[in-house]
Design an enzyme around this catalytic site. Sequence first.
Site, PDB file in Angstrom:
ATOM      1  N   SER A  30      34.172  62.341  51.389  1.00 54.46           N
ATOM      2  CA  SER A  30      33.942  63.786  51.256  1.00 54.46           C
ATOM      3  C   SER A  30      33.116  64.358  52.398  1.00 54.46           C
ATOM      4  O   SER A  30      32.206  63.691  52.918  1.00 54.46           O
ATOM      5  CB  SER A  30      33.197  64.020  49.938  1.00 54.46           C
ATOM      6  OG  SER A  30      32.576  65.280  49.937  1.00 54.46           O
ATOM      7  N   GLU A  84      30.874  66.341  51.990  1.00 61.68           N
ATOM      8  CA  GLU A  84      29.502  66.423  51.495  1.00 61.68           C
ATOM      9  C   GLU A  84      28.639  65.308  52.122  1.00 61.68           C
ATOM     10  O   GLU A  84      27.415  65.425  52.154  1.00 61.68           O
ATOM     11  CB  GLU A  84      29.515  66.337  49.964  1.00 61.68           C
ATOM     12  CG  GLU A  84      28.187  66.539  49.263  1.00 61.68           C
ATOM     13  CD  GLU A  84      27.616  67.972  49.271  1.00 61.68           C
ATOM     14  OE1 GLU A  84      28.395  68.919  49.455  1.00 61.68           O
ATOM     15  OE2 GLU A  84      26.396  68.109  49.099  1.00 61.68           O
ATOM     16  N   TYR A 120      25.330  63.239  44.957  1.00 60.61           N
ATOM     17  CA  TYR A 120      26.778  63.088  45.159  1.00 60.61           C
ATOM     18  C   TYR A 120      27.067  62.611  46.591  1.00 60.61           C
ATOM     19  O   TYR A 120      27.808  61.659  46.815  1.00 60.61           O
ATOM     20  CB  TYR A 120      27.465  64.436  44.878  1.00 60.61           C
ATOM     21  CG  TYR A 120      28.948  64.443  45.207  1.00 60.61           C
ATOM     22  CD1 TYR A 120      29.887  64.121  44.240  1.00 60.61           C
ATOM     23  CD2 TYR A 120      29.392  64.776  46.486  1.00 60.61           C
ATOM     24  CE1 TYR A 120      31.241  64.121  44.547  1.00 60.61           C
ATOM     25  CE2 TYR A 120      30.742  64.774  46.803  1.00 60.61           C
ATOM     26  CZ  TYR A 120      31.662  64.450  45.831  1.00 60.61           C
ATOM     27  OH  TYR A 120      33.002  64.435  46.152  1.00 60.61           O
TER      28      TYR A 120
HETATM   29  N1  GDD Z   1      29.902  75.646  41.791  1.00 65.28           N
HETATM   30  C1  GDD Z   1      29.277  76.775  42.179  1.00 65.28           C
HETATM   31  N2  GDD Z   1      28.968  77.716  41.239  1.00 65.28           N
HETATM   32  N3  GDD Z   1      28.994  76.931  43.486  1.00 65.28           N
HETATM   33  C2  GDD Z   1      28.366  78.069  43.854  1.00 65.28           C
HETATM   34  C3  GDD Z   1      28.036  79.084  42.951  1.00 65.28           C
HETATM   35  C4  GDD Z   1      28.331  78.896  41.570  1.00 65.28           C
HETATM   36  O1  GDD Z   1      28.064  79.727  40.719  1.00 65.28           O
HETATM   37  N4  GDD Z   1      27.440  80.092  43.642  1.00 65.28           N
HETATM   38  C5  GDD Z   1      27.406  79.734  44.922  1.00 65.28           C
HETATM   39  N5  GDD Z   1      27.959  78.512  45.073  1.00 65.28           N
HETATM   40  C6  GDD Z   1      28.060  77.762  46.328  1.00 65.28           C
HETATM   41  C7  GDD Z   1      27.478  76.356  46.263  1.00 65.28           C
HETATM   42  O2  GDD Z   1      26.039  76.403  46.363  1.00 65.28           O
HETATM   43  C8  GDD Z   1      28.145  75.719  47.484  1.00 65.28           C
HETATM   44  O3  GDD Z   1      27.421  76.050  48.644  1.00 65.28           O
HETATM   45  C9  GDD Z   1      29.526  76.397  47.511  1.00 65.28           C
HETATM   46  O4  GDD Z   1      29.427  77.537  46.654  1.00 65.28           O
HETATM   47  C10 GDD Z   1      30.676  75.526  47.061  1.00 65.28           C
HETATM   48  O5  GDD Z   1      30.344  74.947  45.816  1.00 65.28           O
HETATM   49  P1  GDD Z   1      31.439  74.139  44.949  1.00 65.28           P
HETATM   50  O6  GDD Z   1      32.669  74.929  44.773  1.00 65.28           O
HETATM   51  O7  GDD Z   1      30.741  73.657  43.728  1.00 65.28           O
HETATM   52  O8  GDD Z   1      31.845  72.922  45.915  1.00 65.28           O
HETATM   53  P2  GDD Z   1      30.967  71.900  46.787  1.00 65.28           P
HETATM   54  O9  GDD Z   1      31.097  72.288  48.228  1.00 65.28           O
HETATM   55  O10 GDD Z   1      29.604  71.748  46.258  1.00 65.28           O
HETATM   56  O11 GDD Z   1      31.714  70.515  46.529  1.00 65.28           O
HETATM   57  C11 GDD Z   1      33.129  70.388  46.583  1.00 65.28           C
HETATM   58  O12 GDD Z   1      33.525  70.017  47.874  1.00 65.28           O
HETATM   59  C12 GDD Z   1      33.164  68.708  48.285  1.00 65.28           C
HETATM   60  C13 GDD Z   1      33.698  68.513  49.718  1.00 65.28           C
HETATM   61  O13 GDD Z   1      32.813  69.076  50.630  1.00 65.28           O
HETATM   62  C14 GDD Z   1      33.547  69.368  45.535  1.00 65.28           C
HETATM   63  O14 GDD Z   1      34.955  69.422  45.417  1.00 65.28           O
HETATM   64  C15 GDD Z   1      33.166  67.970  45.929  1.00 65.28           C
HETATM   65  O15 GDD Z   1      33.720  67.046  44.977  1.00 65.28           O
HETATM   66  C16 GDD Z   1      33.737  67.701  47.318  1.00 65.28           C
HETATM   67  O16 GDD Z   1      33.446  66.381  47.735  1.00 65.28           O
END
Ligand code: GDD
Length: 323
Positions: A127, A129, A153
């Site tokens: 990932s 991440e 993670y």
């Molecule tokens: N989930 C979420 N909910 N994220 C939020 C929100 C909210 O209410 N508000 C802002 N965000 C911001 C998070 O702080 C982050 O910076 C961004 O939106 C994306 O969050 P997510 O959609 O939860 O994804 P992620 O980037 O943390 O993780 C995903 O991508 C990774 C690859 O980079 C997941 O799919 C992981 O499993 C994956 O490895």
Amino acid sequence: MTKKRALITGISGQDGSYLSEYLLDLDYEVHGIIRRLSVAENQDSRLKETCSNIETHYGDMSDIPSLTRVVSEVKPDEIYNLAAMSHVRISFDIPHYTIQTNAMGVLNILEAYRNIVPKAKFYQASSSEMFGNSVDEDGVQRLTTPMTPVSPYGCAKVLGFNLVRHYRHAYGLHACNGILFNHESPRRGANFVTNKVVKTAVHIKAGLTDKLELGNMDSKRDWGHSKDYVRAMHMIVNHDVPDEFIVATGQTNSVRDLCEYVFSKLDLDYKEHVVQNSKFMRPEELNYLKGDPSKAREVLKWEPEYTFETLLDDMIEYWQTKV
Ligand code: GDD
């Protein structure tokens, strides 16, 4: 000719469901590992259309005997390790479970692979991440960018990544890493930001609610479509040489950009509806992701079909059919 046999851990997730459909179209025999959940319908709800063509097996990444049994029974030609606790923010609440599943789980399945079907090919869902807040001077993350994870993670994924690389070198296994940047779809879980924004905006448009509560709106992500990314997984595993690849679009957008696009597509102004709630902030945030997919483009001839806009259009259309 006998069919190729694939075993997918995490088959009930977004990527597992699209990958199983993709492999069935290529005439694979598809097997998947699912966990027991108390609401049985949730175990395979994303697999509804293909369920009858997939063979599912109960197992868990932390249950070594279950992995050994399934790998011995299936004897796969290809193993796709997609199982993970996939929510970054929740990994701060359940760090031990996250490390057990996302890091030790990789070790467990690698051992079953090495001991039972060492001639098989192996894909690990690594990932973006893992990069944390490392960015190269030109504003992208590439294979040489240092990995400085900022979440349980991310830490777990770095260990999984290194184990796969180490097992390839130490034991001559065809074990590959795909470093996938964020990828979404109508099947995305409800608590990831793209799905949350799209679904709530559609509900606001329909008069079902009025507010959308978000955390950090300034973070930037490189968002692609899961359908494009599962194609890349198959290409990575079937490349002659086991290797590592970045899968990304090379475009970056902020959470604010995401809101702006989705709400204006529905003739709404996000500023009138979005409120920030610290509950959705993370103890440490990954601020910026923009991947360099040039190796996948040049070596594998992989090209994404969806853009940021067409991905979101697909999600909006889906949620409009659900109101
Ligand atoms: N989930 C979420 N909910 N994220 C939020 C929100 C909210 O209410 N508000 C802002 N965000 C911001 C998070 O702080 C982050 O910076 C961004 O939106 C994306 O969050 P997510 O959609 O939860 O994804 P992620 O980037 O943390 O993780 C995903 O991508 C990774 C690859 O980079 C997941 O799919 C992981 O499993 C994956 O490895």
